[in-house]
Design an enzyme around this catalytic site. Sequence first.
Site: not given
Ligand code: PGA
Length: 252
Positions: A9-11, A96, A98, A168, A174, A214, A235-236
Site C-alpha cells: 500500500n503505497w499510500k 483502510h 486511515e 491491521e 506506521g 509495521s 505500508g512503509g
Molecule cells: P505500515 O502500514 O506497514 O507502514 O505500518 C501498513 C498499512 O497501513 O497498510
Amino acid sequence: MRNVIIAGNWKMYKDLSATSELVEGLKTRLASVPPRVTVVVCPPFTSLAAAGSMLKGSTMKLGAQNMSQHDEGAYTGEISWNMIRSAGCEYVILGHSERRQYFGEKDELINAKAKKALASSLKPIICVGETLAEREGGITDRVITAQVKGVLAGLTRSDMSSVVIAYEPVWAIGTGKTATPAQAQEVHQLIRKLISQMHDWPLAEQTVIQYGGSVKPDNAAELLSQNDIDGALVGGACLKADSFAAIVNAVK
Ligand code: PGA
C-alpha cells in the site's frame, strides 16, 4: 495450503517518475515468485495507469487504495470501479484505517464499496483493526467482531471467494510497533471463526487473511509462519524495492 497475498500500500507516496523507478525495481527483483504467492502493488490513483502498463506481462497484480461505492456521477474527487479497472486493477483496498480515521468511513460504507467492487469483478482487500485504546480496554474481540460482521454483511459465499481480509491493528500502523505473531494469530483465528459462522468452515479455511502494521523484512517470516496469517499488507516497507521484495521472499 492457502494462497498467500503480499500487497504493498503505497499510500500518498510516489509521483510518476518515482512510480516507474519502484515498479522497475520490483520487476527485476520479483521476476519469479512461487505459484501460491500473489504480489499486489497499490500505487496512488495518478500512477495506476502507468504502473498498470508497466506490469503487463509480469506476475504482479495492480490494486487501488480506495474507490467510490457509486458507478459514476457528480462526486467531485471520487474514483469509480470502472476507472480503476480500466487502469488495470484487479484488487482494491477498502476501509483502510486511515480512511476510517481521517475520512470518516464506517463499516456500512465499506460494505457498500465491497459489494460494488465484487459486482465489478474487483477483489476487495477489506481492512479491520482495533485502536490502542480498544486493545487496552480489553475490547479487541468485540471491535473486530462488529467490524467483520459489518463489512461482510450480505456477501454471498461466491462473493467471499474473491474477498481478502486485512487485519491491521491501528496501533501498529506506521508506528514501528508490530503485533507479536501470537497477538496477530489470535485475532486472525477469531476472524476465520467469524467467517465460518457467517458461512461455513471450508470457506473460512480458504479465505486469505493478511496481517498489516509495521511488517518489515526482519519480522515478516515469523508473522507469515503463523497458521492463520496468509499474507501481508505492507505500508512503509513497500516503498523500497529491496525491502518489499525481501518481505515477499520471506514467504516459505
Ligand atoms: P505500515 O502500514 O506497514 O507502514 O505500518 C501498513 C498499512 O497501513 O497498510
